[in-house]
Design a protein around this motif. Structure first.
Motif, mmCIF file in Angstrom:
data_model
loop_
_atom_site.group_PDB
_atom_site.id
_atom_site.type_symbol
_atom_site.label_atom_id
_atom_site.label_comp_id
_atom_site.label_asym_id
_atom_site.label_seq_id
_atom_site.Cartn_x
_atom_site.Cartn_y
_atom_site.Cartn_z
ATOM 1 N N LYS A 455 -14.192 -5.299 -1.346
ATOM 2 C CA LYS A 455 -13.799 -5.689 -1.085
ATOM 3 C C LYS A 455 -11.750 -5.358 -2.603
ATOM 4 O O LYS A 455 -11.069 -5.126 -2.569
ATOM 5 N N LEU A 456 -12.531 -6.532 -3.696
ATOM 6 C CA LEU A 456 -12.069 -5.927 -4.940
ATOM 7 C C LEU A 456 -12.226 -5.030 -5.420
ATOM 8 O O LEU A 456 -10.858 -4.595 -5.925
ATOM 9 N N THR A 457 -12.747 -4.367 -5.376
ATOM 10 C CA THR A 457 -12.845 -2.430 -6.041
ATOM 11 C C THR A 457 -12.075 -1.717 -5.176
ATOM 12 O O THR A 457 -10.786 -1.250 -5.680
ATOM 13 N N THR A 458 -11.922 -1.936 -3.770
ATOM 14 C CA THR A 458 -11.295 -0.760 -2.814
ATOM 15 C C THR A 458 -9.659 -1.789 -3.520
ATOM 16 O O THR A 458 -8.591 -0.460 -2.772
ATOM 17 N N GLU A 459 -9.559 -3.141 -3.240
ATOM 18 C CA GLU A 459 -7.488 -3.045 -3.188
ATOM 19 C C GLU A 459 -7.452 -2.849 -4.771
ATOM 20 O O GLU A 459 -5.679 -2.194 -4.753
ATOM 21 N N LYS A 460 -8.425 -2.446 -6.087
ATOM 22 C CA LYS A 460 -7.718 -2.236 -7.026
ATOM 23 C C LYS A 460 -7.452 -0.550 -7.315
ATOM 24 O O LYS A 460 -6.650 -0.132 -7.815
ATOM 25 N N GLN A 461 -8.626 0.056 -6.255
ATOM 26 C CA GLN A 461 -8.499 1.714 -6.310
ATOM 27 C C GLN A 461 -7.115 1.697 -5.487
ATOM 28 O O GLN A 461 -6.214 2.919 -5.771
ATOM 29 N N ALA A 462 -6.223 1.033 -4.480
ATOM 30 C CA ALA A 462 -5.229 0.783 -3.511
ATOM 31 C C ALA A 462 -3.942 0.828 -4.783
ATOM 32 O O ALA A 462 -3.041 0.624 -4.272
ATOM 33 N N SER A 463 -3.894 0.020 -5.606
ATOM 34 C CA SER A 463 -2.698 -0.788 -6.322
ATOM 35 C C SER A 463 -2.891 0.482 -7.572
ATOM 36 O O SER A 463 -3.564 -0.689 -8.757
ATOM 37 N N PRO A 464 -2.458 1.661 -7.777
ATOM 38 C CA PRO A 464 -2.783 2.560 -9.243
ATOM 39 C C PRO A 464 -1.597 1.910 -10.428
ATOM 40 O O PRO A 464 -2.067 2.255 -11.666
ATOM 41 N N GLN A 465 -0.809 1.119 -9.409
ATOM 42 C CA GLN A 465 0.085 0.018 -10.967
ATOM 43 C C GLN A 465 -0.687 -0.896 -11.661
ATOM 44 O O GLN A 465 -0.091 -1.388 -12.617
ATOM 45 N N SER A 466 -1.933 -1.057 -11.063
ATOM 46 C CA SER A 466 -2.008 -2.607 -11.851
ATOM 47 C C SER A 466 -3.013 -2.098 -13.035
ATOM 48 O O SER A 466 -4.464 -1.194 -12.167
#
Length: 487
Positions: A455-466
């Motif tokens: 889940k953490l990996t998916t969220e990172k991929q969905a937030s390129p600004q971060s």
């Protein structure tokens, strides 16, 4: 009539006089013996009593040995039963005195070693006389040669367990444990007298190995022979000393005359004794089946621990299934053909008596050698690995296997207790109980950690600004800890 009465009275008086003279001589000899005995030191008196006890207790067996050996055309003042047999028995008895033949298997009571040795000597002689000795020389020479082979069979039987004095038993003075008897230096009797030892302590060596004593018996062969016995053997047309050395040095060949005589004799003597259990108060009684098995387990235990077939785990004794039980069954069947040669029969008899844990045929503990961390143990159990495991059955009381010996060093490893997977992890730290429930919790925690990481990996991929690096707290989200074991 009067003449007849006078003749009868005269004969009666003469017999009475002869009886009185003989009785007076016996009393005088006994008095002289008592006077000599009283002048001996305490150790000398103890040795003398022990030697007399051995000869008296085995008097019938010794006389029977003389009968079995039979007529010898060479008997004279120097070569006779006294010099060839009695002299050797007394010499060997000075080494054995009260020592037992084994710790808990056969002839494990006082005087067990010398009693067993005399029995096997007699049986070996009897067996040798029933075997065919191939002819090599003319008949007159063969007659003399055959008697020497009969005598050699008796000697091999007498000395077959002598090696135990060196390899299995440690004798020390009771009041000074640093004063040790070394059998290859001198007899036990000589050691007691020289060091003024009245009482000694017997300990079974912890490092002794099964049948190791067989290679050491030869050391005592020359020590106990009388000069007449050496000469008698040396005058054999064969090199009889070499053949005796082969047998006592455990270098025997199959179907060899002396080896066959000894092997049969030892089996018979052991089988007869294993049928009996000795109690100090109740005396001898017939041994139950499970008691025979326990005697056998003790006799094999040293070899099993040496070869990794038996283990001490958390101060409990475990035996490898089915190897140990098959070996015990085979040994029992070898000495008593009425006992089935079946590992399952041995196991059932012990389970019925509560000697081992009663389990079904497909249930036994699996042991994985090695020291595992907590996480390694959980991962290993969840992998359902069985190829590296050793099947074990637990003995309910260690003395059933090791007798009075010290507990062997504990072995570290992972013990899978049953087919469900309940286990104990033995490490240098206190043992860790790993139940099936704890394994399920560990697996569930591992799945949750895996989902959180995904889940953490998916969220990172969905937030390129971060583009910030992963925080320490996020990194630890993928680590799974083993659940605490239930107390």
């Amino acid at each position: 009539m009067l003449k007849f009465l006078l003749g009868f009275l005269l004969r009666f008086a003469k017999k009475g006089y002869t009886f009185c003279v003989q009785k007076r001589k016996i009393n005088k000899a006994a008095k002289t013996k008592d006077e000599v005995f009283s002048k001996l030191s305490a150790p000398e008196q103890i040795v003398q009593r022990n030697l007399e006890h051995v000869l008296l207790e085995n008097d019938e067996l010794i006389r029977y040995t003389k009968t079995v050996f039979g007529f010898c055309p060479e008997w004279d003042d120097k070569v006779n039963f006294k010099t060839l047999f009695l002299g050797v028995i007394e010499n060997y008895a000075r080494y054995c005195l009260t020592l037992p033949a084994s710790e808990g298997y056969h002839h494990s009571i006082s005087y067990g070693l010398i009693n067993h040795s005399l029995q096997v000597g007699n049986l070996s002689l009897r067996k040798a006389k029933s075997l065919f000795l191939p002819h090599k020389f003319p008949l007159d020479v063969e007659r003399l040669r055959k008697k020497r082979y009969h005598y050699a069979a008796w000697l091999c039987g007498l000395l077959h367990d002598a090696g135990k004095l060196h390899t299995d038993i440690l004798v020390t003075a009771k009041d000074n444990a640093e004063l040790i008897w070394y059998p290859t230096d001198e007899s036990l009797a000589s050691w007691m007298i020289k060091n003024n030892v009245s009482e000694y302590t017997i300990k079974w060596r912890r490092d002794r190995l099964h049948k190791k004593h067989e290679t050491a018996s030869l050391h005592f062969f020359q020590q106990v022979l009388t000069p007449e016995a050496r000469k008698y053997l040396n005058t054999c047309p064969d090199d009889l000393f070499v053949e005796i050395s082969d047998v006592l040095g455990a270098h025997h060949r199959k179907m060899q005359y002396l080896h066959t005589s000894l092997r049969v004799a030892d089996s018979v003597s052991t089988a007869n004794d294993i049928q009996v259990v000795w109690d100090e108060k109740l005396g001898a009684r017939k041994a139950a089946f499970h008691e025979k098995i326990i005697k056998t387990l003790r006799s094999l235990s040293s070899d099993w621990f040496e070869k990794g077939k038996a283990f001490a785990i958390d101060d409990e004794i475990y035996l490898r299934w089915p190897e140990c039980f098959s070996e015990a069954a085979e040994k029992l069947h070898e000495i008593d053909k009425t006992i089935p040669n079946s590992s399952k029969a041995v196991r059932k008899a012990l389970a019925d008596r509560g000697v081992i844990r009663d389990v079904s045929d497909n249930e036994y503990a699996l042991f994985f050698l090695g020291e595992y961390s907590s996480e390694e143990a959980y991962e290993f159990l969840l992998s359902s690995e069985t190829k590296k495991g050793v099947g074990l059955l637990r003995v309910e009381w260690p003395s059933h296997v090791i007798g009075s010996q010290p507990m062997p060093d504990n072995t570290l490893g992972l013990l899978k207790l049953d087919v469900e997977g309940n286990s104990i992890n033995y490490t240098s730290n206190p043992p860790e109980h790993i139940s099936v429930k704890l394994q399920s919790e560990y697996l569930a925690e591992k799945e949750r950690a895996k989902k959180n990481a995904l889940k953490l990996t998916t969220e990172k991929q969905a937030s390129p600004q971060s583009s910030e690096p992963t925080q320490a707290g996020d990194a630890t989200a993928t680590t799974v800890s083993a659940p605490a074991a239930n107390e």
